[in-house]
Design a protein around this motif. Structure first.
Motif, PDB file in Angstrom:
ATOM      1  N   ALA A  83       0.856  -1.185   0.000  1.00  9.72           N
ATOM      2  CA  ALA A  83       0.000   0.000   0.000  1.00  9.72           C
ATOM      3  C   ALA A  83       0.891   1.233   0.000  1.00  9.72           C
ATOM      4  O   ALA A  83       1.366   1.647   1.052  1.00  9.72           O
ATOM      5  N   GLU A  84       1.125   1.772  -1.166  1.00  9.59           N
ATOM      6  CA  GLU A  84       2.037   2.918  -1.258  1.00  9.59           C
ATOM      7  C   GLU A  84       1.319   4.224  -0.924  1.00  9.59           C
ATOM      8  O   GLU A  84       0.310   4.570  -1.545  1.00  9.59           O
ATOM      9  N   CYS A 114       9.642   7.331   4.555  1.00  7.25           N
ATOM     10  CA  CYS A 114      10.347   7.683   3.314  1.00  7.25           C
ATOM     11  C   CYS A 114      11.194   8.944   3.538  1.00  7.25           C
ATOM     12  O   CYS A 114      11.084   9.602   4.572  1.00  7.25           O
ATOM     13  N   PHE A 146      24.451   0.853  -2.986  1.00  7.96           N
ATOM     14  CA  PHE A 146      24.898  -0.528  -2.751  1.00  7.96           C
ATOM     15  C   PHE A 146      24.933  -1.318  -4.056  1.00  7.96           C
ATOM     16  O   PHE A 146      24.107  -1.109  -4.945  1.00  7.96           O
ATOM     17  N   THR A 148      25.143  -5.480  -4.599  1.00 11.97           N
ATOM     18  CA  THR A 148      25.239  -6.747  -3.860  1.00 11.97           C
ATOM     19  C   THR A 148      25.046  -7.935  -4.796  1.00 11.97           C
ATOM     20  O   THR A 148      24.137  -7.933  -5.637  1.00 11.97           O
ATOM     21  N   PHE A 267      17.828  -1.590  -5.811  1.00  8.54           N
ATOM     22  CA  PHE A 267      17.490  -1.073  -4.473  1.00  8.54           C
ATOM     23  C   PHE A 267      16.483   0.069  -4.587  1.00  8.54           C
ATOM     24  O   PHE A 267      15.565   0.183  -3.775  1.00  8.54           O
ATOM     25  N   PRO A 278      20.325   2.747   0.713  1.00  7.78           N
ATOM     26  CA  PRO A 278      19.693   2.256   1.944  1.00  7.78           C
ATOM     27  C   PRO A 278      20.199   3.023   3.156  1.00  7.78           C
ATOM     28  O   PRO A 278      19.877   2.695   4.288  1.00  7.78           O
ATOM     29  N   TYR A 279      21.058   4.028   2.940  1.00 13.50           N
ATOM     30  CA  TYR A 279      21.824   4.654   4.014  1.00 13.50           C
ATOM     31  C   TYR A 279      21.397   6.072   4.382  1.00 13.50           C
ATOM     32  O   TYR A 279      22.136   6.775   5.076  1.00 13.50           O
ATOM     33  N   GLY A 309      13.812   6.950  10.096  1.00 10.28           N
ATOM     34  CA  GLY A 309      14.521   6.056   9.185  1.00 10.28           C
ATOM     35  C   GLY A 309      15.995   6.389   9.104  1.00 10.28           C
ATOM     36  O   GLY A 309      16.511   7.209   9.881  1.00 10.28           O
ATOM     37  N   ALA A 310      16.669   5.772   8.131  1.00  5.30           N
ATOM     38  CA  ALA A 310      18.109   5.948   7.983  1.00  5.30           C
ATOM     39  C   ALA A 310      18.483   7.398   7.674  1.00  5.30           C
ATOM     40  O   ALA A 310      19.604   7.824   7.911  1.00  5.30           O
ATOM     41  N   ASP A 316      22.071   5.245   9.387  1.00  5.02           N
ATOM     42  CA  ASP A 316      21.619   3.919   8.932  1.00  5.02           C
ATOM     43  C   ASP A 316      21.884   2.792   9.930  1.00  5.02           C
ATOM     44  O   ASP A 316      22.611   2.968  10.903  1.00  5.02           O
ATOM     45  N   GLY A 317      21.340   1.627   9.606  1.00  5.73           N
ATOM     46  CA  GLY A 317      21.523   0.432  10.442  1.00  5.73           C
ATOM     47  C   GLY A 317      20.217   0.050  11.086  1.00  5.73           C
ATOM     48  O   GLY A 317      19.346   0.893  11.300  1.00  5.73           O
ATOM     49  N   TYR A 318      20.057  -1.236  11.366  1.00  3.05           N
ATOM     50  CA  TYR A 318      18.803  -1.696  11.970  1.00  3.05           C
ATOM     51  C   TYR A 318      18.593  -1.068  13.342  1.00  3.05           C
ATOM     52  O   TYR A 318      17.556  -0.488  13.628  1.00  3.05           O
TER      53      TYR A 318
HETATM   54  C1  FAD Z   1      22.416  -5.521   1.434  1.00  2.71           C
HETATM   55  C2  FAD Z   1      22.238  -4.768   2.726  1.00  2.71           C
HETATM   56  C3  FAD Z   1      22.769  -5.276   3.900  1.00  2.71           C
HETATM   57  C4  FAD Z   1      22.591  -4.603   5.109  1.00  2.71           C
HETATM   58  N1  FAD Z   1      23.097  -5.165   6.249  1.00  2.71           N
HETATM   59  C5  FAD Z   1      22.861  -4.566   7.438  1.00  2.71           C
HETATM   60  C6  FAD Z   1      23.299  -5.181   8.637  1.00  2.71           C
HETATM   61  O1  FAD Z   1      23.875  -6.285   8.627  1.00  2.71           O
HETATM   62  N2  FAD Z   1      23.078  -4.531   9.812  1.00  2.71           N
HETATM   63  C7  FAD Z   1      22.427  -3.329   9.867  1.00  2.71           C
HETATM   64  O2  FAD Z   1      22.227  -2.792  10.960  1.00  2.71           O
HETATM   65  N3  FAD Z   1      21.999  -2.714   8.729  1.00  2.71           N
HETATM   66  C8  FAD Z   1      22.206  -3.304   7.523  1.00  2.71           C
HETATM   67  N4  FAD Z   1      21.769  -2.694   6.359  1.00  2.71           N
HETATM   68  C9  FAD Z   1      21.182  -1.342   6.447  1.00  2.71           C
HETATM   69  C10 FAD Z   1      19.717  -1.378   6.900  1.00  2.71           C
HETATM   70  O3  FAD Z   1      18.991  -2.308   6.111  1.00  2.71           O
HETATM   71  C11 FAD Z   1      19.123   0.024   6.701  1.00  2.71           C
HETATM   72  O4  FAD Z   1      19.938   1.003   7.307  1.00  2.71           O
HETATM   73  C12 FAD Z   1      17.717   0.112   7.327  1.00  2.71           C
HETATM   74  O5  FAD Z   1      16.883  -0.924   6.861  1.00  2.71           O
HETATM   75  C13 FAD Z   1      17.101   1.456   6.974  1.00  2.71           C
HETATM   76  O6  FAD Z   1      15.850   1.519   7.598  1.00  2.71           O
HETATM   77  P1  FAD Z   1      14.711   2.496   7.054  1.00  2.71           P
HETATM   78  O7  FAD Z   1      13.539   2.319   7.951  1.00  2.71           O
HETATM   79  O8  FAD Z   1      15.260   3.862   6.854  1.00  2.71           O
HETATM   80  O9  FAD Z   1      14.371   1.989   5.580  1.00  2.71           O
HETATM   81  P2  FAD Z   1      13.833   0.596   5.050  1.00  2.71           P
HETATM   82  O10 FAD Z   1      14.226  -0.544   5.926  1.00  2.71           O
HETATM   83  O11 FAD Z   1      14.203   0.582   3.612  1.00  2.71           O
HETATM   84  O12 FAD Z   1      12.244   0.755   5.179  1.00  2.71           O
HETATM   85  C14 FAD Z   1      11.524   1.738   4.445  1.00  2.71           C
HETATM   86  C15 FAD Z   1      10.240   1.092   4.009  1.00  2.71           C
HETATM   87  O13 FAD Z   1       9.337   2.098   3.559  1.00  2.71           O
HETATM   88  C16 FAD Z   1       8.684   1.624   2.390  1.00  2.71           C
HETATM   89  N5  FAD Z   1       8.197   2.786   1.644  1.00  2.71           N
HETATM   90  C17 FAD Z   1       8.908   3.731   0.967  1.00  2.71           C
HETATM   91  N6  FAD Z   1       8.096   4.651   0.417  1.00  2.71           N
HETATM   92  C18 FAD Z   1       6.822   4.294   0.772  1.00  2.71           C
HETATM   93  C19 FAD Z   1       5.521   4.851   0.506  1.00  2.71           C
HETATM   94  N7  FAD Z   1       5.358   5.963  -0.225  1.00  2.71           N
HETATM   95  N8  FAD Z   1       4.431   4.215   1.008  1.00  2.71           N
HETATM   96  C20 FAD Z   1       4.555   3.077   1.773  1.00  2.71           C
HETATM   97  N9  FAD Z   1       5.772   2.511   2.053  1.00  2.71           N
HETATM   98  C21 FAD Z   1       6.876   3.120   1.555  1.00  2.71           C
HETATM   99  C22 FAD Z   1       9.769   0.855   1.665  1.00  2.71           C
HETATM  100  O14 FAD Z   1       9.198  -0.047   0.737  1.00  2.71           O
HETATM  101  C23 FAD Z   1      10.456   0.138   2.831  1.00  2.71           C
HETATM  102  O15 FAD Z   1       9.828  -1.086   3.127  1.00  2.71           O
HETATM  103  C24 FAD Z   1      21.911  -3.359   5.135  1.00  2.71           C
HETATM  104  C25 FAD Z   1      21.371  -2.836   3.954  1.00  2.71           C
HETATM  105  C26 FAD Z   1      21.519  -3.537   2.772  1.00  2.71           C
HETATM  106  C27 FAD Z   1      20.902  -2.965   1.514  1.00  2.71           C
END
Ligand code: FAD
Length: 342
Positions: A83-84, A114, A146, A148, A267, A278-279, A309-310, A316-318
């Motif tokens: 659901a965007e 976002c 990235f 990968t 990505f 992703p950062y 978010g990141a 960045d990072g979980y």
């Molecule tokens: C290959 C890879 C390996 C990684 N390894 C690690 C690790 O080992 N340890 C670690 O800590 N971090 C790791 N990371 C980094 C980590 O994944 C990110 O820093 C983190 O997920 C960012 O969180 P976020 O909430 O900002 O974004 P995301 O996790 O990307 O979540 C954002 C979400 O919002 C959704 N979204 C965007 N726009 C909309 C919209 N308009 N409507 C509805 N939904 C929307 C997206 O689809 C997505 O699901 C890794 C990243 C990658 C790519």
């Protein structure tokens, strides 16, 4: 420490260059160069790795999402998948909900995951975005991109001599040169991960997975023309496998059963972030974690609208992005309790 770079602080401590190089190995986890990244941020991350250790959920990161889903649903919340959010709704100057296609959802508080620039450009009328808000997103730098390569192998990791969960394979021991290598798709470094070393049953019996990651800058990927996309993608993947095999003295090619390559556009398609990063926004000397935390409230340009978010204050990072969501939610809960909104 917050206003000095990693390099400045390690030099001030009189640390030998070789020890500095070893300590700086993890810089790609923050995606910022050590002569610009503030020491307080890097030291906090490194200390956590050394003292509390990193961890991998047995069902991989997806397990974290499933656990979060349970908490939300068990507390009366709802989740819409696929659901965007396409539009932010306003009640005067205050954000009052979101639209998913034709469907509207109303709320006193809107938290977006976002990037702010995506919301400003695509989800609201231009007159809702102040000059300051525009200037801020323009001043910030998009984080690393990235690349990968995911490999499914036809044997156990031990049979190939893969001993570690993660290895960092650099051409130079100097972190500034390593960062600069991201500017050129011909000069790569590789971070290799084998999940089976930590979660043995991460893939079916008799198999293992290996994934190789490299960081790129907007500049290096920006030179790739659409018609060259496949060629460049395959060249980079081939080079990354070659680097892994040569540096580790492990032959993986004959064992590859499955291969999936994720380049920056891959990505971008899944995350919807600028250029697929992703950062979040790259940390810079004027835009450090502490500076962001200190100016957090001043950067909320639209009442009722929050970003997590990141791209947020902890980068960045979980763990940091979960912490960002957690502190924002707590702030809103506090406000609701005090002001009785909702
Ligand atoms: C290959 C890879 C390996 C990684 N390894 C690690 C690790 O080992 N340890 C670690 O800590 N971090 C790791 N990371 C980094 C980590 O994944 C990110 O820093 C983190 O997920 C960012 O969180 P976020 O909430 O900002 O974004 P995301 O996790 O990307 O979540 C954002 C979400 O919002 C959704 N979204 C965007 N726009 C909309 C919209 N308009 N409507 C509805 N939904 C929307 C997206 O689809 C997505 O699901 C890794 C990243 C990658 C790519």
């Amino acid at each position: 420490m917050a206003s000095h770079s990693v390099d400045e602080c390690l030099n001030a401590l009189g640390m030998p260059k070789k020890a500095q190089n070893i300590l700086k190995t993890y810089w790609p986890y923050l995606g910022a160069r050590c002569d610009k990244l503030d020491f307080a941020h890097y030291a906090t991350m490194l200390e956590r790795y050394i003292k509390t250790y990193p961890a991998v959920p047995s069902m991989k990161s997806h397990e974290l999402s499933l656990a979060t889903e349970d908490v939300i649903r068990n507390n009366g919340g709802n989740i819409r998948y696929n659901a965007e959010v396409t539009e932010i709704l306003f009640d005067g100057e205050r954000a009052s909900g979101v639209k998913v296609g034709e469907e509207a959802f109303y709320s006193d508080y809107v938290i977006l995951n976002c990037f702010p620039e995506t919301a400003y450009k695509k989800m609201m009328p231009e007159n809702k975005v102040s000059r300051k808000a525009k200037q801020l997103v323009n001043a910030r730098k998009t984080g690393s991109l990235f690349f990968t390569v995911y490999l499914g192998l036809d044997c156990y990791a031990e049979e190939l001599g893969i001993e570690d969960y993660t290895v960092f394979l650099y051409e130079s021991p100097d972190s500034t040169i390593q960062y600069e290598d991201c500017n050129d798709t011909n000069r790569l470094f590789v971070i290799a991960n084998c999940l089976n070393r930590i979660v043995p049953n991460a893939s079916p019996e008799g198999t293992s997975t290996l994934f190789l990651t490299s960081l790129l800058t907007e500049d290096s990927w920006g030179y790739v023309e659409p018609q060259d996309y496949k060629k460049v993608k395959n060249r980079i993947a081939d080079k990354m496998i070659e680097i892994y095999e040569n540096k580790m003295n492990i032959s993986v090619r004959p064992h590859i059963e499955e291969i999936v390559i994720a380049a920056p556009p891959t990505f971008a398609r899944y995350l919807g972030t600028p250029n697929g990063t992703p950062y979040g926004y790259e940390m810079q000397p004027w835009d450090t974690m502490i500076a962001r935390i200190m100016s957090l409230k001043k950067e909320r340009f639209i009442s009722g609208l929050y970003f997590v978010g990141a791209h947020g204050e902890r980068s960045d990072g979980y763990s940091t992005t979960y912490a960002c969501g957690h502190s924002t939610a707590n702030e809103i809960v506090k406000e609701v309790k005090e002001n009785g909104r909702i």
